[in-house]
Design a protein around this motif. Structure first.
Motif, mmCIF file in Angstrom:
data_model
loop_
_atom_site.group_PDB
_atom_site.id
_atom_site.type_symbol
_atom_site.label_atom_id
_atom_site.label_comp_id
_atom_site.label_asym_id
_atom_site.label_seq_id
_atom_site.Cartn_x
_atom_site.Cartn_y
_atom_site.Cartn_z
ATOM 1 N N GLU A 124 -1.964 2.227 -5.093
ATOM 2 C CA GLU A 124 -0.892 1.283 -5.438
ATOM 3 C C GLU A 124 0.130 1.188 -4.307
ATOM 4 N N ARG A 125 0.463 2.338 -3.720
ATOM 5 C CA ARG A 125 1.393 2.344 -2.584
ATOM 6 C C ARG A 125 0.807 1.602 -1.391
ATOM 7 N N GLY A 126 -0.472 1.826 -1.117
ATOM 8 C CA GLY A 126 -1.144 1.120 -0.026
ATOM 9 C C GLY A 126 -1.101 -0.384 -0.221
ATOM 10 N N PHE A 127 -1.293 -0.818 -1.450
ATOM 11 C CA PHE A 127 -1.209 -2.234 -1.787
ATOM 12 C C PHE A 127 0.194 -2.758 -1.483
ATOM 13 N N ALA A 128 1.210 -2.046 -1.961
ATOM 14 C CA ALA A 128 2.603 -2.470 -1.770
ATOM 15 C C ALA A 128 2.975 -2.507 -0.291
ATOM 16 N N VAL A 129 2.608 -1.463 0.453
ATOM 17 C CA VAL A 129 2.920 -1.413 1.883
ATOM 18 C C VAL A 129 2.293 -2.596 2.608
ATOM 19 N N SER A 130 1.076 -2.951 2.222
ATOM 20 C CA SER A 130 0.396 -4.070 2.896
ATOM 21 C C SER A 130 1.154 -5.379 2.728
ATOM 22 N N LEU A 131 1.801 -5.555 1.601
ATOM 23 C CA LEU A 131 2.551 -6.796 1.364
ATOM 24 C C LEU A 131 3.702 -6.937 2.354
ATOM 25 N N TYR A 132 4.307 -5.819 2.721
ATOM 26 C CA TYR A 132 5.414 -5.858 3.672
ATOM 27 C C TYR A 132 4.912 -5.836 5.110
ATOM 28 N N GLN A 133 3.970 -4.940 5.401
ATOM 29 C CA GLN A 133 3.498 -4.794 6.770
ATOM 30 C C GLN A 133 2.801 -6.052 7.277
ATOM 31 N N ASP A 175 1.690 -12.364 8.572
ATOM 32 C CA ASP A 175 0.245 -12.244 8.766
ATOM 33 C C ASP A 175 -0.425 -12.039 7.406
ATOM 34 N N ALA A 176 -0.313 -13.060 6.559
ATOM 35 C CA ALA A 176 -0.867 -12.983 5.211
ATOM 36 C C ALA A 176 -2.389 -12.831 5.229
ATOM 37 N N LEU A 177 -3.052 -13.389 6.233
ATOM 38 C CA LEU A 177 -4.501 -13.263 6.310
ATOM 39 C C LEU A 177 -4.904 -11.795 6.477
ATOM 40 N N ALA A 178 -4.221 -11.072 7.348
ATOM 41 C CA ALA A 178 -4.498 -9.646 7.513
ATOM 42 C C ALA A 178 -4.208 -8.906 6.214
ATOM 43 N N GLY A 179 -3.151 -9.298 5.529
ATOM 44 C CA GLY A 179 -2.821 -8.678 4.243
ATOM 45 C C GLY A 179 -3.929 -8.873 3.229
ATOM 46 N N ARG A 180 -4.448 -10.082 3.136
ATOM 47 C CA ARG A 180 -5.539 -10.349 2.197
ATOM 48 C C ARG A 180 -6.797 -9.559 2.574
ATOM 49 N N MET A 181 -7.101 -9.489 3.865
ATOM 50 C CA MET A 181 -8.281 -8.732 4.293
ATOM 51 C C MET A 181 -8.124 -7.251 3.947
ATOM 52 N N PHE A 182 -6.935 -6.700 4.215
ATOM 53 C CA PHE A 182 -6.695 -5.290 3.907
ATOM 54 C C PHE A 182 -6.821 -5.048 2.407
ATOM 55 N N ARG A 183 -6.205 -5.897 1.600
ATOM 56 C CA ARG A 183 -6.240 -5.692 0.152
ATOM 57 C C ARG A 183 -7.651 -5.870 -0.412
ATOM 58 N N ARG A 184 -8.451 -6.700 0.217
ATOM 59 C CA ARG A 184 -9.858 -6.829 -0.194
ATOM 60 C C ARG A 184 -10.585 -5.508 0.079
#
Length: 154
Positions: free
Chosen positions: A31-40, A46-55
């Protein structure tokens, strides 16, 4: 033949090895990893990188032996966090007349972060993952029960 395969699968599920697999109940690190990705990623444009990471994160989470309750909690928490961050980002954009140059709590600007070798290397790994050339485990090498599961630090 199908009946035999089903019976074999049922026996495997009932085997002592399957019964001994530890079930995890705390998805907090994911859950923390998910949240951090939204900010990082997303908050820095870089929403595309965020979506790739969350996938990759979702795929890695699915591979882990989490209980039904932990899976439900993760799903609820990530949906709520996504909504909270979306609302915060909208306010930040309105308050700053656009994306902020730097987010509170960041040690650098978004531009400097994205220009770093570490960020570019991790972004390339995400792109390989998206194209099928890397696994979710390559993106998120941490164990399922790790205390911290977050995007690589730039």
């Amino acid at each position: 033949m199908i009946r035999a395969a089903c019976l074999g699968g049922a026996l495997l599920l009932a085997s002592p090895v399957a019964a001994q697999a530890p079930q995890l109940d705390d998805p907090t690190a994911f859950e923390r990893g998910f949240a951090v990705s939204l900010y990082q990623f997303d908050a820095c444009g870089d929403a595309l990188a965020g979506r790739m990471f969350r996938r990759a994160l979702a795929e890695r989470f699915a591979q882990c032996p989490f209980s039904k309750e932990a899976r439900s909690h993760y799903q609820q928490q990530t949906r709520a966090e996504f909504q909270r961050v979306r609302e915060r980002m909208q306010r930040l954009i309105e308050d700053n007349s656009g994306m902020p140059r730097e987010l509170v709590g960041m040690s650098t600007t978004c531009h400097a972060q994205q220009s770093s070798d570490g960020y570019r290397d991790f972004r390339a790994l995400l792109e390989r993952y998206q194209a099928g050339g890397a696994t979710a485990e390559a993106v998120i090498p941490a164990a399922c029960d790790a205390a911290d599961i977050a995007p690589a630090k730039p």
